[in-house]
Design a protein around this motif. Structure first.
Motif, short mmCIF file in Angstrom:
data_model
loop_
_atom_site.label_atom_id
_atom_site.label_comp_id
_atom_site.label_asym_id
_atom_site.label_seq_id
_atom_site.Cartn_x
_atom_site.Cartn_y
_atom_site.Cartn_z
N GLU A 122 0.86 -1.17 0.00
CA GLU A 122 0.00 0.00 0.00
C GLU A 122 0.90 1.22 0.00
O GLU A 122 1.90 1.27 0.71
CB GLU A 122 -0.90 0.03 1.24
CG GLU A 122 -1.70 -1.24 1.48
CD GLU A 122 -2.69 -1.60 0.38
OE1 GLU A 122 -3.09 -0.71 -0.40
OE2 GLU A 122 -3.04 -2.78 0.29
N LEU A 123 0.57 2.21 -0.80
CA LEU A 123 1.33 3.45 -0.87
C LEU A 123 0.52 4.54 -0.19
O LEU A 123 -0.69 4.66 -0.42
CB LEU A 123 1.60 3.83 -2.33
CG LEU A 123 2.30 2.75 -3.17
CD1 LEU A 123 2.31 3.15 -4.63
CD2 LEU A 123 3.69 2.51 -2.64
N PHE A 124 1.17 5.35 0.63
CA PHE A 124 0.49 6.41 1.36
C PHE A 124 1.14 7.74 1.01
O PHE A 124 2.37 7.83 0.90
CB PHE A 124 0.57 6.17 2.87
CG PHE A 124 -0.09 4.88 3.27
CD1 PHE A 124 -1.45 4.81 3.43
CD2 PHE A 124 0.67 3.73 3.46
CE1 PHE A 124 -2.06 3.62 3.77
CE2 PHE A 124 0.07 2.54 3.80
CZ PHE A 124 -1.30 2.48 3.96
N GLY A 125 0.34 8.74 0.79
CA GLY A 125 0.83 10.07 0.45
C GLY A 125 -0.28 11.07 0.59
O GLY A 125 -1.25 10.85 1.32
N LEU A 126 -0.18 12.17 -0.14
CA LEU A 126 -1.19 13.21 -0.12
C LEU A 126 -1.87 13.26 -1.48
O LEU A 126 -1.20 13.33 -2.51
CB LEU A 126 -0.56 14.57 0.19
CG LEU A 126 0.15 14.67 1.54
CD1 LEU A 126 0.79 16.04 1.69
CD2 LEU A 126 -0.82 14.39 2.68
N CYS A 127 -3.21 13.20 -1.48
CA CYS A 127 -3.97 13.27 -2.72
C CYS A 127 -3.83 14.68 -3.30
O CYS A 127 -3.35 15.59 -2.61
CB CYS A 127 -5.44 12.94 -2.46
SG CYS A 127 -6.34 14.19 -1.52
N PRO A 128 -4.23 14.88 -4.56
CA PRO A 128 -4.10 16.21 -5.15
C PRO A 128 -4.75 17.32 -4.32
O PRO A 128 -4.21 18.43 -4.22
CB PRO A 128 -4.80 16.06 -6.50
CG PRO A 128 -4.63 14.61 -6.84
CD PRO A 128 -4.72 13.90 -5.51
N GLN A 129 -5.88 17.03 -3.68
CA GLN A 129 -6.57 18.05 -2.88
C GLN A 129 -5.75 18.45 -1.65
O GLN A 129 -5.84 19.59 -1.20
CB GLN A 129 -7.93 17.54 -2.45
CG GLN A 129 -8.72 18.55 -1.64
CD GLN A 129 -10.07 18.00 -1.22
OE1 GLN A 129 -10.46 16.91 -1.59
NE2 GLN A 129 -10.79 18.78 -0.43
N HIS A 130 -4.96 17.55 -1.09
CA HIS A 130 -4.21 17.84 0.12
C HIS A 130 -2.73 18.06 -0.10
O HIS A 130 -1.98 18.25 0.86
CB HIS A 130 -4.44 16.73 1.15
CG HIS A 130 -5.84 16.72 1.65
ND1 HIS A 130 -6.78 15.83 1.19
CD2 HIS A 130 -6.48 17.53 2.52
CE1 HIS A 130 -7.93 16.09 1.78
NE2 HIS A 130 -7.78 17.11 2.59
#
Length: 173
Positions: A151-159
């Motif tokens: 699973e990859l975790f990051g910030l979506c475009p909105q955040h």
């Protein structure tokens, strides 16, 4: 409606037989209930992973008569029949997301997720390079019948910070 905690991946399960309908009764019989359909509908409408408590709170706020145990039970059934994916927050709370439609040519195709650490929004992604790497590493260690979860975790475009978003939009020379 995220709890603000970043999810972490669970251990992958071996492939399972065809998914069961809504609810399993004793003796292995299956039935569809109003509550089960409501849970699947709410989970399907979500833009990312959701906890049982988040769904329960929404149902109660909407005046639905459904118990927290029922929500947990049905989410567990969805995960056990590979109709929902599960990731866990850093403190161990399970979060669920309905799986996307299976490719009719490749119904057992494995997928991964990119999950926003802020809102929980997720996108299913395939990773043939990851699949090849996992098989190669396991084989080199002498293991067979391999499963895995990435699973990859990051910030979506909105955040994502505005500078990161604008930098990503510029074409490379």
């Amino acid at each position: 409606m995220s709890s603000g905690r970043a999810p972490r991946a669970t251990t992958a399960r071996a492939p399972r037989p065809e998914p069961a309908p809504a609810t399993t009764q004793s003796g292995g019989r299956q039935r569809s209930t109003k509550q089960a359909r409501a849970i699947e509908t709410a989970l399907g409408a979500a833009d990312g992973f959701r906890t049982a408590h988040e769904l329960f709170t929404e149902f109660r706020a909407a005046g639905e008569r459904i118990g927290l145990t029922t929500v947990y039970r049905h989410l567990t059934l969805l995960a056990d029949t590979d109709r929902a994916d599960v990731v866990h927050t850093a403190d161990g709370e399970a979060q669920y997301r309905l799986c996307g439609p299976r490719d009719s040519e490749n119904p057992d195709e494995h997928h991964h997720h990119v999950v926003c650490r802020v809102c929980g929004r997720s996108v299913e992604v395939s990773g043939p390079e990851v699949e090849a790497w996992a098989e190669r590493v396991a084989t080199a260690a002498g293991y067979t019948d391999i499963t895995h979860t990435v699973e990859l975790f990051g910030l979506c475009p909105q955040h994502s910070p505005a500078t990161t978003r604008s930098r990503k939009r510029k074409p490379r020379p």
